[in-house]
Scaffold this active site. Structure first.
Site, short mmCIF file in Angstrom:
data_model
loop_
_atom_site.label_atom_id
_atom_site.label_comp_id
_atom_site.label_asym_id
_atom_site.label_seq_id
_atom_site.Cartn_x
_atom_site.Cartn_y
_atom_site.Cartn_z
N GLY A 184 0.83 -1.20 0.00
CA GLY A 184 0.00 0.00 0.00
C GLY A 184 0.86 1.25 0.00
O GLY A 184 2.06 1.21 -0.32
N HIS A 445 1.23 27.12 -20.99
CA HIS A 445 2.05 26.25 -21.84
C HIS A 445 3.51 26.71 -21.79
O HIS A 445 3.78 27.91 -21.88
CB HIS A 445 1.56 26.30 -23.29
CG HIS A 445 2.41 25.52 -24.23
ND1 HIS A 445 2.35 24.14 -24.31
CD2 HIS A 445 3.37 25.91 -25.11
CE1 HIS A 445 3.21 23.72 -25.23
NE2 HIS A 445 3.85 24.78 -25.73
#
Length: 466
Positions: A184, A445
């Site tokens: 986990g 961007h």
């Protein structure tokens, strides 16, 4: 005479300390009982904070020894100073614990040092380290005592050779061989730390997959990446016995009826956590527990006793610090007469390995089980310009939307800074948004966040860069 407050929080972990602060902001007289020497609970002291400090430091070490050369950076004579790394980790913890203490003083919250036990539905007795006793009463008492790691009956914690998350943060030297029982979040994070620093790490997981209930595509990708990094992963494997001695730890593991022996210098047992209610005398107050030993609550955090509430790891739901924090806020607001609320289906799950994992909402397998018609898209980070600039190309973003109305149902990311990227998906889901809402939102961007926008566009088969 007992000291009287409007509300008493039992435990100063994320749920307790955040709840205390919110209650104080709302004008309530607040006390918080904490038995440890510092505030912040497991998360701040021996959980989230120190593990992330080590994760970041160990990743920098790995970048220096394995990744910098590709960027044109040649470094010679690199060596690990584990003592310095651990010292920095401890300093980070101190910054956080003292920060919480400052917030208590700022908000006039009384930190009552000691262990609390109910002596009635509105009254607790606190015993400090010297044995001094103090009685506190309040109209409202909130149980926020958190959780503790689960031991294997045949392999008890000594926090040196057989360790929980606590001992795994303080190895004085890098174990040559480390076995992690449990695939986990805790096991993979701490296993990754010591693998990066030079340990031979084997992860033994009883289930046929890693990462519990996360999306199947994500689990498969994680296994592939972690094995490529050097983790040895044994799935569908049960630890049947174990013995620690001066030479190390020997485990017997079994898969498909066949047994083998694993030798290790240390073993990290990370098979889950259990609610911590030891010594609270809940029966004296009449507080009921459920079949898993968790404090039984209703949808407003109320226990079986009027005026007694419970939040965080000791109640139902995911054992996550940010879940406990939100419950602490909501519970304080309810006590103050407001409409506190937590939306559980938008709580993200995060794994701070590298690449990171961030997940929110339902998985594809859950959608199918619930009979929901969905549309999905999955794009690799290799298609993202910023990821190419950074040379962080592993992983993907996957989006699940309702086929009927495009409503965002789940987002699952494995890749660079997934812990940060998932926040956009959480926000959109919180407002009931759609995949198109993300696709039509301007993203800077080049940024990693464009992978989320591009995947959202791909849900309607209109991706522009993939």
């Amino acid at each position: 005479m007992a000291d009287q407050f409007d509300v008493i929080f039992l435990g100063a972990g994320p749920g307790g300390y955040i709840g205390s602060i919110r209650a104080a902001q709302l004008g309530l007289k607040v006390a918080c009982v904490e038995k440890d020497k510092t505030l912040g609970g497991t998360c701040v002291n021996v959980g989230c904070i120190p593990s992330k400090a080590l994760l970041y430091s160990s990743e920098l070490y790995e970048q220096t020894t394995h990744k910098f050369k590709k960027h044109g950076i040649e470094v010679e004579g690199v060596k690990l100073n584990l003592a310095a790394m651990l010292k920095r980790k401890d300093a980070v913890v101190r910054q956080n614990t003292t920060g919480v203490e400052f917030l208590y003083k700022k908000n006039k919250i009384e930190w009552v040092k000691g262990s609390a036990a109910f002596i009635g539905p509105k009254e607790v007795e606190v015993v400090d380290a010297e044995g001094n006793k103090r009685t506190l009463t309040a109209k409202h008492i909130v149980i926020a005592t958190g959780s503790a790691p689960i031991e294997l009956p045949f392999l008890k914690f000594d926090e040196k050779q057989v360790v929980s998350n606590v001992g795994a943060l303080t190895f004085p030297e890098v174990p040559k061989k480390l076995v992690v029982i449990g695939g986990g979040v805790i096991g993979l994070e701490l296993g990754s730390v010591w693998r990066r620093l030079g340990s031979e790490v084997t992860v033994v997981e009883f289930l046929p997959h890693l990462l519990g209930n996360m999306d199947d595509d994500l689990r498969k990708e994680a296994k592939k990446i972690f094995e490529k990094q050097g983790l040895k992963i044994k799935l569908g494997t049960k630890v049947v016995s174990g013995k620690a001695d001066k030479k190390g730890v020997t485990l017997a593991v079994e898969k498909d009826g066949k047994q083998e022996t694993l030798d290790a210098d240390a073993v990290l047992v990370s098979i889950g956590r259990k609610p911590y209610t030891e010594g609270l005398n809940l029966d004296k107050a009449g507080v009921k527990l459920d079949e898993k030993g968790r404090v039984l609550i209703d949808d407003h955090f109320r226990t079986s006793v009027e005026g007694v509430y419970a939040i965080g790891d000791c109640v139902r739901g995911a054992m996550l610090a940010h879940k406990a924090e939100e419950e602490g806020v909501a519970c304080a607001e309810i006590i103050a007469g407001q409409a506190g609320h937590v939306r559980y289906d938008t709580i993200p799950g995060i794994v701070y390995t590298w690449p990171e994992v961030g997940s929110v909402g339902i998985t594809e397998q859950e959608a199918k089980e619930q009979g929901i018609e969905i549309k999905t898209a999955k794009l690799p980070f290799m298609s993202n310009p910023r990821a190419r600039c950074n040379d962080d190309l592993e992983g993907f973003c996957k989006i699940i939307a309702d086929k009927k109305n495009d409503r965002l149902l789940g987002v699952h990311i494995i890749g660079p800074w997934a812990s940060e990227l998932i926040a956009e998906a959480v926000s959109v889901m919180e407002f009931g948004g759609s995949a198109e809402d993300i696709g039509r939102t301007v993203h800077g961007h080049p940024t990693l966040s464009e992978i989320v926008k591009e995947t959202a566009l791909a849900v309607d088969k209109r991706a522009l860069n993939s």
